[in-house]
Motif scaffolding. Structure first.
Motif, PDB file in Angstrom:
ATOM      1  N   LEU A  97       0.821  -1.214   0.000  1.00  0.00           N
ATOM      2  CA  LEU A  97       0.000   0.000   0.000  1.00  0.00           C
ATOM      3  C   LEU A  97       0.852   1.260   0.000  1.00  0.00           C
ATOM      4  O   LEU A  97       0.555   2.224  -0.714  1.00  0.00           O
ATOM      5  CB  LEU A  97      -0.915   0.028   1.226  1.00  0.00           C
ATOM      6  N   VAL A  98       1.892   1.265   0.818  1.00  0.00           N
ATOM      7  CA  VAL A  98       2.689   2.486   0.940  1.00  0.00           C
ATOM      8  C   VAL A  98       3.405   2.810  -0.365  1.00  0.00           C
ATOM      9  O   VAL A  98       3.724   3.978  -0.637  1.00  0.00           O
ATOM     10  CB  VAL A  98       3.681   2.360   2.129  1.00  0.00           C
ATOM     11  N   CYS A  99       3.628   1.800  -1.212  1.00  0.00           N
ATOM     12  CA  CYS A  99       4.256   2.047  -2.516  1.00  0.00           C
ATOM     13  C   CYS A  99       3.370   2.874  -3.441  1.00  0.00           C
ATOM     14  O   CYS A  99       3.847   3.470  -4.405  1.00  0.00           O
ATOM     15  CB  CYS A  99       4.630   0.734  -3.196  1.00  0.00           C
ATOM     16  N   GLN A 100       2.083   2.907  -3.166  1.00  0.00           N
ATOM     17  CA  GLN A 100       1.156   3.758  -3.928  1.00  0.00           C
ATOM     18  C   GLN A 100       1.065   5.155  -3.322  1.00  0.00           C
ATOM     19  O   GLN A 100       0.350   6.012  -3.839  1.00  0.00           O
ATOM     20  CB  GLN A 100      -0.247   3.134  -3.934  1.00  0.00           C
ATOM     21  N   GLY A 101       1.754   5.358  -2.201  1.00  0.00           N
ATOM     22  CA  GLY A 101       1.656   6.624  -1.496  1.00  0.00           C
ATOM     23  C   GLY A 101       0.537   6.647  -0.487  1.00  0.00           C
ATOM     24  O   GLY A 101       0.191   7.709   0.048  1.00  0.00           O
ATOM     25  N   VAL A 163      -6.705  -1.975   3.447  1.00  0.00           N
ATOM     26  CA  VAL A 163      -7.220  -0.815   2.719  1.00  0.00           C
ATOM     27  C   VAL A 163      -6.539   0.430   3.272  1.00  0.00           C
ATOM     28  O   VAL A 163      -6.430   0.605   4.494  1.00  0.00           O
ATOM     29  CB  VAL A 163      -8.755  -0.705   2.856  1.00  0.00           C
ATOM     30  N   GLY A 164      -6.085   1.267   2.366  1.00  0.00           N
ATOM     31  CA  GLY A 164      -5.465   2.528   2.738  1.00  0.00           C
ATOM     32  C   GLY A 164      -6.057   3.652   1.937  1.00  0.00           C
ATOM     33  O   GLY A 164      -6.950   3.444   1.105  1.00  0.00           O
ATOM     34  N   ALA A 165      -5.562   4.847   2.172  1.00  0.00           N
ATOM     35  CA  ALA A 165      -6.084   6.011   1.453  1.00  0.00           C
ATOM     36  C   ALA A 165      -4.989   7.053   1.283  1.00  0.00           C
ATOM     37  O   ALA A 165      -4.003   7.083   2.034  1.00  0.00           O
ATOM     38  CB  ALA A 165      -7.272   6.614   2.197  1.00  0.00           C
ATOM     39  N   MET A 166      -5.185   7.891   0.284  1.00  0.00           N
ATOM     40  CA  MET A 166      -4.317   9.045   0.053  1.00  0.00           C
ATOM     41  C   MET A 166      -5.186  10.157  -0.493  1.00  0.00           C
ATOM     42  O   MET A 166      -6.285   9.915  -1.015  1.00  0.00           O
ATOM     43  CB  MET A 166      -3.220   8.679  -0.949  1.00  0.00           C
ATOM     44  N   GLU A 167      -4.714  11.364  -0.369  1.00  0.00           N
ATOM     45  CA  GLU A 167      -5.444  12.481  -0.943  1.00  0.00           C
ATOM     46  C   GLU A 167      -5.320  12.434  -2.467  1.00  0.00           C
ATOM     47  O   GLU A 167      -4.283  12.052  -3.011  1.00  0.00           O
ATOM     48  CB  GLU A 167      -4.921  13.814  -0.411  1.00  0.00           C
ATOM     49  N   ARG A 168      -6.370  12.809  -3.134  1.00  0.00           N
ATOM     50  CA  ARG A 168      -6.396  12.802  -4.588  1.00  0.00           C
ATOM     51  C   ARG A 168      -5.207  13.597  -5.150  1.00  0.00           C
ATOM     52  O   ARG A 168      -4.901  14.694  -4.684  1.00  0.00           O
ATOM     53  CB  ARG A 168      -7.704  13.413  -5.078  1.00  0.00           C
ATOM     54  N   GLY A 169      -4.529  13.011  -6.134  1.00  0.00           N
ATOM     55  CA  GLY A 169      -3.407  13.676  -6.787  1.00  0.00           C
ATOM     56  C   GLY A 169      -2.058  13.420  -6.146  1.00  0.00           C
ATOM     57  O   GLY A 169      -1.039  13.902  -6.639  1.00  0.00           O
ATOM     58  N   SER A 170      -2.034  12.629  -5.055  1.00  0.00           N
ATOM     59  CA  SER A 170      -0.761  12.379  -4.373  1.00  0.00           C
ATOM     60  C   SER A 170      -0.247  10.960  -4.599  1.00  0.00           C
ATOM     61  O   SER A 170       0.670  10.514  -3.918  1.00  0.00           O
ATOM     62  CB  SER A 170      -0.904  12.630  -2.872  1.00  0.00           C
ATOM     63  N   ASP A 171      -0.831  10.244  -5.572  1.00  0.00           N
ATOM     64  CA  ASP A 171      -0.461   8.852  -5.792  1.00  0.00           C
ATOM     65  C   ASP A 171       0.939   8.722  -6.383  1.00  0.00           C
ATOM     66  O   ASP A 171       1.428   9.615  -7.091  1.00  0.00           O
ATOM     67  CB  ASP A 171      -1.489   8.156  -6.691  1.00  0.00           C
ATOM     68  N   LEU A 172       1.555   7.616  -6.086  1.00  0.00           N
ATOM     69  CA  LEU A 172       2.880   7.265  -6.591  1.00  0.00           C
ATOM     70  C   LEU A 172       2.784   5.998  -7.434  1.00  0.00           C
ATOM     71  O   LEU A 172       1.868   5.196  -7.236  1.00  0.00           O
ATOM     72  CB  LEU A 172       3.847   7.031  -5.418  1.00  0.00           C
ATOM     73  N   PRO A 173       3.733   5.810  -8.383  1.00  0.00           N
ATOM     74  CA  PRO A 173       4.878   6.670  -8.705  1.00  0.00           C
ATOM     75  C   PRO A 173       4.472   7.912  -9.492  1.00  0.00           C
ATOM     76  O   PRO A 173       3.444   7.909 -10.176  1.00  0.00           O
ATOM     77  CB  PRO A 173       5.766   5.753  -9.560  1.00  0.00           C
ATOM     78  N   ALA A 174       5.301   8.933  -9.387  1.00  0.00           N
ATOM     79  CA  ALA A 174       5.032  10.188 -10.098  1.00  0.00           C
ATOM     80  C   ALA A 174       6.328  10.970 -10.256  1.00  0.00           C
ATOM     81  O   ALA A 174       7.067  11.150  -9.287  1.00  0.00           O
ATOM     82  CB  ALA A 174       4.011  11.024  -9.336  1.00  0.00           C
ATOM     83  N   GLY A 175       6.618  11.373 -11.481  1.00  0.00           N
ATOM     84  CA  GLY A 175       7.761  12.240 -11.730  1.00  0.00           C
ATOM     85  C   GLY A 175       9.108  11.570 -11.720  1.00  0.00           C
ATOM     86  O   GLY A 175      10.134  12.249 -11.563  1.00  0.00           O
TER      87      GLY A 175
END
Length: 347
Positions: A97-101, A163-175
Protein backbone atom coordinates in the motif's frame (compact mmCIF):
# COMPACT_ATOMS: atom_id res chain seq x y z
CA UNK A 1 -44.91 -40.90 11.63
CA UNK A 2 -41.75 -42.96 11.21
CA UNK A 3 -39.19 -42.45 13.93
CA UNK A 4 -36.14 -40.65 12.50
CA UNK A 5 -32.53 -41.63 12.88
CA UNK A 6 -30.46 -40.21 15.70
CA UNK A 7 -29.47 -36.62 14.83
CA UNK A 8 -25.89 -35.55 14.21
CA UNK A 9 -24.55 -32.17 15.27
CA UNK A 10 -22.25 -29.75 13.49
CA UNK A 11 -19.66 -30.36 16.22
CA UNK A 12 -19.78 -34.10 15.48
CA UNK A 13 -19.09 -33.25 11.85
CA UNK A 14 -15.92 -31.51 12.99
CA UNK A 15 -16.93 -27.85 13.29
CA UNK A 16 -16.99 -26.33 16.78
CA UNK A 17 -18.94 -23.05 16.67
CA UNK A 18 -18.28 -22.41 20.35
CA UNK A 19 -14.52 -22.58 19.76
CA UNK A 20 -14.92 -19.86 17.14
CA UNK A 21 -16.85 -17.71 19.58
CA UNK A 22 -14.19 -18.28 22.23
CA UNK A 23 -11.51 -17.17 19.76
CA UNK A 24 -13.35 -13.92 19.00
CA UNK A 25 -13.61 -13.19 22.72
CA UNK A 26 -9.93 -13.88 23.26
CA UNK A 27 -8.69 -11.69 20.39
CA UNK A 28 -10.95 -8.70 21.08
CA UNK A 29 -8.37 -6.99 23.32
CA UNK A 30 -5.68 -7.39 20.64
CA UNK A 31 -7.98 -5.94 17.98
CA UNK A 32 -9.00 -3.08 20.26
CA UNK A 33 -5.33 -2.18 20.78
CA UNK A 34 -5.08 -1.37 17.05
CA UNK A 35 -7.85 1.25 17.06
CA UNK A 36 -7.01 4.51 15.30
CA UNK A 37 -8.89 7.62 14.16
CA UNK A 38 -11.65 6.42 11.85
CA UNK A 39 -12.37 3.13 13.60
CA UNK A 40 -16.11 2.88 14.27
CA UNK A 41 -16.91 -0.53 15.74
CA UNK A 42 -15.34 -3.61 17.27
CA UNK A 43 -15.39 -7.24 16.13
CA UNK A 44 -18.60 -9.21 15.82
CA UNK A 45 -20.71 -7.44 13.23
CA UNK A 46 -21.60 -8.64 9.74
CA UNK A 47 -19.38 -5.92 8.34
CA UNK A 48 -16.79 -3.46 9.61
CA UNK A 49 -17.16 0.32 9.41
CA UNK A 50 -14.49 2.96 8.95
CA UNK A 51 -14.90 6.74 8.85
CA UNK A 52 -12.53 8.35 6.33
CA UNK A 53 -13.42 11.86 7.44
CA UNK A 54 -12.57 11.05 11.05
CA UNK A 55 -9.24 9.67 9.79
CA UNK A 56 -8.40 13.15 8.52
CA UNK A 57 -8.95 12.81 4.77
CA UNK A 58 -10.62 15.52 2.70
CA UNK A 59 -10.69 14.10 -0.84
CA UNK A 60 -9.47 10.52 -0.46
CA UNK A 61 -8.67 7.83 -2.98
CA UNK A 62 -8.88 4.31 -1.56
CA UNK A 63 -6.15 1.76 -2.22
CA UNK A 64 -6.55 -1.96 -1.51
CA UNK A 65 -4.08 -4.84 -1.30
CA UNK A 66 -4.28 -8.53 -0.53
CA UNK A 67 -1.59 -11.15 0.02
CA UNK A 68 -0.57 -14.24 1.95
CA UNK A 69 2.56 -15.61 3.56
CA UNK A 70 3.31 -18.48 1.19
CA UNK A 71 5.19 -21.60 2.23
CA UNK A 72 6.84 -19.81 5.14
CA UNK A 73 3.71 -21.09 6.87
CA UNK A 74 5.12 -24.62 6.59
CA UNK A 75 8.04 -23.71 8.85
CA UNK A 76 5.73 -22.02 11.36
CA UNK A 77 3.48 -25.10 11.42
CA UNK A 78 6.33 -27.60 11.66
CA UNK A 79 8.10 -25.71 14.47
CA UNK A 80 4.95 -24.61 16.31
CA UNK A 81 6.31 -21.05 16.31
CA UNK A 82 3.25 -19.17 15.04
CA UNK A 83 3.58 -15.97 17.06
CA UNK A 84 5.05 -13.75 14.32
CA UNK A 85 3.58 -15.18 11.12
CA UNK A 86 0.73 -12.67 11.47
CA UNK A 87 3.24 -9.83 11.25
CA UNK A 88 4.37 -11.27 7.92
CA UNK A 89 0.78 -11.29 6.71
CA UNK A 90 0.23 -7.63 7.57
CA UNK A 91 3.61 -6.55 6.20
CA UNK A 92 3.05 -8.18 2.82
CA UNK A 93 -0.10 -6.09 2.39
CA UNK A 94 0.74 -2.74 3.97
CA UNK A 95 4.23 -2.54 2.47
CA UNK A 96 2.50 -2.72 -0.92
CA UNK A 97 0.00 0.00 0.00
CA UNK A 98 2.69 2.49 0.94
CA UNK A 99 4.26 2.05 -2.52
CA UNK A 100 1.16 3.76 -3.93
CA UNK A 101 1.66 6.62 -1.50
CA UNK A 102 -1.22 5.40 0.66
CA UNK A 103 -1.53 5.32 4.43
CA UNK A 104 -2.85 1.95 5.67
CA UNK A 105 -6.16 2.41 7.48
CA UNK A 106 -7.59 -0.99 8.26
CA UNK A 107 -6.93 -4.68 7.89
CA UNK A 108 -8.96 -7.89 7.73
CA UNK A 109 -7.66 -11.43 7.92
CA UNK A 110 -8.80 -14.86 6.74
CA UNK A 111 -7.68 -17.84 8.83
CA UNK A 112 -8.59 -21.35 7.66
CA UNK A 113 -7.84 -24.64 9.38
CA UNK A 114 -9.10 -28.20 9.66
CA UNK A 115 -9.72 -28.05 13.40
CA UNK A 116 -9.62 -24.83 15.37
CA UNK A 117 -6.98 -24.93 18.08
CA UNK A 118 -7.80 -21.95 20.27
CA UNK A 119 -4.36 -21.17 21.65
CA UNK A 120 -2.53 -21.39 18.31
CA UNK A 121 -5.23 -19.40 16.50
CA UNK A 122 -5.18 -16.68 19.14
CA UNK A 123 -1.38 -16.40 18.93
CA UNK A 124 -1.62 -16.03 15.15
CA UNK A 125 -4.24 -13.30 15.34
CA UNK A 126 -2.36 -11.53 18.12
CA UNK A 127 0.61 -11.44 15.74
CA UNK A 128 -1.63 -9.89 13.11
CA UNK A 129 -2.71 -7.28 15.64
CA UNK A 130 0.93 -6.52 16.46
CA UNK A 131 1.66 -5.95 12.77
CA UNK A 132 -1.37 -3.71 12.42
CA UNK A 133 -0.43 -1.64 15.44
CA UNK A 134 3.14 -1.19 14.20
CA UNK A 135 1.90 0.04 10.81
CA UNK A 136 -0.94 2.25 12.04
CA UNK A 137 -3.75 0.08 10.68
CA UNK A 138 -6.82 -0.98 12.63
CA UNK A 139 -7.71 -4.67 12.75
CA UNK A 140 -11.45 -4.31 12.21
CA UNK A 141 -12.58 -7.77 11.12
CA UNK A 142 -11.81 -11.13 9.66
CA UNK A 143 -12.99 -14.67 9.09
CA UNK A 144 -12.11 -17.89 10.86
CA UNK A 145 -12.99 -20.95 8.78
CA UNK A 146 -12.93 -24.39 10.36
CA UNK A 147 -13.00 -26.88 7.49
CA UNK A 148 -12.49 -30.53 8.50
CA UNK A 149 -11.21 -32.69 5.68
CA UNK A 150 -9.61 -29.74 3.88
CA UNK A 151 -6.45 -29.39 5.98
CA UNK A 152 -4.20 -31.94 7.67
CA UNK A 153 -3.95 -31.89 11.46
CA UNK A 154 -2.26 -28.68 12.61
CA UNK A 155 -2.22 -27.11 9.16
CA UNK A 156 -3.72 -23.71 8.43
CA UNK A 157 -3.71 -21.00 5.80
CA UNK A 158 -3.74 -17.21 6.05
CA UNK A 159 -4.75 -14.36 3.77
CA UNK A 160 -4.82 -10.66 4.50
CA UNK A 161 -6.66 -7.67 3.10
CA UNK A 162 -5.57 -4.08 3.71
CA UNK A 163 -7.22 -0.81 2.72
CA UNK A 164 -5.47 2.53 2.74
CA UNK A 165 -6.08 6.01 1.45
CA UNK A 166 -4.32 9.05 0.05
CA UNK A 167 -5.44 12.48 -0.94
CA UNK A 168 -6.40 12.80 -4.59
CA UNK A 169 -3.41 13.68 -6.79
CA UNK A 170 -0.76 12.38 -4.37
CA UNK A 171 -0.46 8.85 -5.79
CA UNK A 172 2.88 7.27 -6.59
CA UNK A 173 4.88 6.67 -8.70
CA UNK A 174 5.03 10.19 -10.10
CA UNK A 175 7.76 12.24 -11.73
CA UNK A 176 10.44 9.56 -11.95
CA UNK A 177 13.35 10.94 -13.99
CA UNK A 178 16.76 9.82 -15.19
CA UNK A 179 19.31 10.71 -12.54
CA UNK A 180 16.97 10.04 -9.61
CA UNK A 181 18.75 8.32 -6.74
CA UNK A 182 17.82 4.82 -5.56
CA UNK A 183 17.84 4.44 -1.78
CA UNK A 184 17.68 0.87 -0.51
CA UNK A 185 16.28 -0.04 2.90
CA UNK A 186 17.74 -3.17 4.50
CA UNK A 187 15.52 -6.22 4.94
CA UNK A 188 15.28 -8.30 8.10
CA UNK A 189 16.00 -11.54 6.26
CA UNK A 190 14.11 -13.56 3.68
CA UNK A 191 10.78 -11.88 4.59
CA UNK A 192 7.94 -13.88 2.93
CA UNK A 193 9.11 -14.80 -0.57
CA UNK A 194 11.24 -17.59 -1.99
CA UNK A 195 10.48 -20.09 0.75
CA UNK A 196 9.88 -22.99 -1.61
CA UNK A 197 13.53 -22.63 -2.63
CA UNK A 198 14.60 -22.02 0.98
CA UNK A 199 12.88 -25.21 2.13
CA UNK A 200 14.46 -27.19 -0.72
CA UNK A 201 17.93 -25.94 0.20
CA UNK A 202 17.39 -26.77 3.87
CA UNK A 203 16.13 -30.23 2.94
CA UNK A 204 19.20 -30.87 0.80
CA UNK A 205 21.48 -29.63 3.59
CA UNK A 206 20.22 -32.35 5.92
CA UNK A 207 19.53 -29.84 8.69
CA UNK A 208 16.33 -29.79 10.71
CA UNK A 209 14.46 -26.70 11.87
CA UNK A 210 15.84 -27.26 15.39
CA UNK A 211 19.46 -27.34 14.21
CA UNK A 212 21.81 -24.52 15.22
CA UNK A 213 21.50 -21.68 12.73
CA UNK A 214 24.65 -21.53 10.53
CA UNK A 215 24.71 -17.70 10.37
CA UNK A 216 23.12 -16.48 13.61
CA UNK A 217 22.24 -17.34 17.20
CA UNK A 218 19.38 -19.75 17.89
CA UNK A 219 17.81 -22.41 15.71
CA UNK A 220 17.59 -22.52 11.94
CA UNK A 221 13.79 -22.55 12.05
CA UNK A 222 13.58 -19.51 14.31
CA UNK A 223 16.00 -17.56 12.12
CA UNK A 224 14.00 -18.32 8.99
CA UNK A 225 10.82 -17.17 10.74
CA UNK A 226 12.19 -13.66 11.35
CA UNK A 227 9.17 -11.54 10.37
CA UNK A 228 8.94 -9.31 7.34
CA UNK A 229 10.01 -5.75 8.13
CA UNK A 230 7.29 -3.11 8.24
CA UNK A 231 8.40 -0.07 6.26
CA UNK A 232 5.15 1.91 6.48
CA UNK A 233 5.86 4.61 9.03
CA UNK A 234 9.37 5.46 7.86
CA UNK A 235 8.36 5.54 4.20
CA UNK A 236 5.28 7.68 4.83
CA UNK A 237 7.47 10.09 6.75
CA UNK A 238 9.81 10.28 3.75
CA UNK A 239 6.92 10.77 1.31
CA UNK A 240 5.50 13.61 3.41
CA UNK A 241 8.92 15.27 3.57
CA UNK A 242 8.95 15.56 -0.22
CA UNK A 243 11.25 14.39 -2.98
CA UNK A 244 10.08 10.75 -3.16
CA UNK A 245 9.03 9.85 -6.70
CA UNK A 246 8.40 6.12 -6.24
CA UNK A 247 8.70 3.20 -3.85
CA UNK A 248 9.16 -0.48 -4.69
CA UNK A 249 8.49 -3.28 -2.21
CA UNK A 250 11.04 -5.98 -3.03
CA UNK A 251 9.07 -9.22 -2.83
CA UNK A 252 8.82 -12.20 -5.21
CA UNK A 253 10.86 -11.37 -8.29
CA UNK A 254 13.45 -9.46 -6.30
CA UNK A 255 15.02 -6.23 -7.43
CA UNK A 256 15.09 -7.50 -10.99
CA UNK A 257 11.31 -7.60 -11.41
CA UNK A 258 9.91 -5.26 -8.75
CA UNK A 259 11.92 -2.09 -9.35
CA UNK A 260 10.92 -1.77 -13.05
CA UNK A 261 7.24 -1.70 -11.97
CA UNK A 262 7.67 1.83 -10.62
CA UNK A 263 10.23 3.35 -13.02
CA UNK A 264 7.61 4.60 -15.52
CA UNK A 265 9.40 3.24 -18.58
CA UNK A 266 12.92 4.16 -17.48
CA UNK A 267 15.70 1.90 -16.20
CA UNK A 268 18.19 1.68 -13.37
CA UNK A 269 21.83 1.01 -12.65
CA UNK A 270 22.51 -0.75 -9.34
CA UNK A 271 25.87 -1.27 -7.69
CA UNK A 272 25.83 -4.71 -6.07
CA UNK A 273 28.73 -3.73 -3.80
CA UNK A 274 26.70 -0.91 -2.20
CA UNK A 275 25.20 -3.10 0.53
CA UNK A 276 26.30 -6.07 2.60
CA UNK A 277 24.39 -9.26 1.87
CA UNK A 278 22.91 -10.70 5.10
CA UNK A 279 24.23 -14.01 6.38
CA UNK A 280 21.03 -15.89 5.51
CA UNK A 281 21.49 -15.07 1.82
CA UNK A 282 25.19 -15.87 1.87
CA UNK A 283 24.35 -19.28 3.36
CA UNK A 284 21.50 -19.99 0.95
CA UNK A 285 23.60 -18.98 -2.05
CA UNK A 286 26.59 -21.09 -1.01
CA UNK A 287 24.51 -24.08 0.14
CA UNK A 288 22.41 -24.12 -3.02
CA UNK A 289 25.14 -23.10 -5.47
CA UNK A 290 22.85 -20.32 -6.67
CA UNK A 291 24.02 -17.78 -9.24
CA UNK A 292 23.79 -14.15 -8.16
CA UNK A 293 21.34 -13.38 -10.96
CA UNK A 294 19.01 -16.03 -9.55
CA UNK A 295 19.34 -14.59 -6.04
CA UNK A 296 18.41 -11.17 -7.39
CA UNK A 297 15.19 -12.35 -9.00
CA UNK A 298 14.10 -14.80 -6.28
CA UNK A 299 14.83 -13.06 -2.97
CA UNK A 300 14.98 -9.53 -1.63
CA UNK A 301 18.72 -10.26 -1.21
CA UNK A 302 19.01 -7.84 1.70
CA UNK A 303 16.99 -4.92 0.30
CA UNK A 304 13.31 -4.93 1.29
CA UNK A 305 12.24 -1.53 -0.05
CA UNK A 306 13.63 0.92 -2.61
CA UNK A 307 12.84 4.62 -2.71
CA UNK A 308 13.33 6.56 -5.95
CA UNK A 309 14.15 10.11 -4.89
CA UNK A 310 15.11 13.47 -6.36
CA UNK A 311 18.92 13.87 -6.34
CA UNK A 312 18.80 17.12 -4.37
CA UNK A 313 16.73 15.44 -1.64
CA UNK A 314 18.68 12.18 -1.38
CA UNK A 315 20.97 13.24 1.47
CA UNK A 316 18.17 14.66 3.60
CA UNK A 317 15.93 11.66 3.00
CA UNK A 318 18.74 9.27 3.86
CA UNK A 319 19.17 11.05 7.20
CA UNK A 320 15.40 11.05 7.82
CA UNK A 321 15.08 7.33 7.10
CA UNK A 322 18.09 6.51 9.28
CA UNK A 323 16.59 8.55 12.12
CA UNK A 324 13.38 6.53 11.66
CA UNK A 325 15.34 3.33 12.28
CA UNK A 326 16.13 2.17 8.75
CA UNK A 327 19.49 0.99 7.46
CA UNK A 328 19.88 2.95 4.23
CA UNK A 329 22.27 2.59 1.32
CA UNK A 330 22.57 4.33 -2.04
CA UNK A 331 21.98 1.54 -4.54
CA UNK A 332 22.45 3.51 -7.76
CA UNK A 333 20.39 5.73 -10.00
CA UNK A 334 17.64 5.84 -12.61
CA UNK A 335 18.74 5.69 -16.24
CA UNK A 336 17.07 6.78 -19.47
CA UNK A 337 17.43 3.29 -20.92
CA UNK A 338 14.92 0.64 -19.84
CA UNK A 339 16.01 -2.40 -17.87
CA UNK A 340 18.06 -3.05 -14.74
CA UNK A 341 21.83 -3.02 -15.13
CA UNK A 342 23.92 -4.43 -12.30
CA UNK A 343 27.52 -3.48 -11.68
CA UNK A 344 29.91 -5.32 -9.40
CA UNK A 345 28.11 -8.59 -10.20
CA UNK A 346 29.89 -11.81 -9.26
CA UNK A 347 28.19 -14.03 -11.82
Amino acid sequence: MEKGKNGITYAEAGVDIQAGNDLVDRIKPAAKSTERPGTMAGLGGFGALFDLKAAGFEDPILVAATDGVGTKLRIAIDTGNVDTIGIDLVAMCVNDLVCQGAEPLFFLDYFATGKLELDAAARIVEGIAAGCKASGAALIGGETAEMPGMYAKGDFDLAGFAVGAMERGSDLPAGVAAGDVLLGLASDGVHSNGYSLVRKIVENSGLGWDADCPWAEGTLGAALLTPTRLYVKSCLEAVRAGGVHALAHITGGGLTENLPRVLQGLGAEIDLTSWEKPGVFQWLQAQGGIAEAEMLKTFNYGIGMVLVVAPDQAEALTALLAEAGETVCTLGHVTAEEGIRYTGQEG
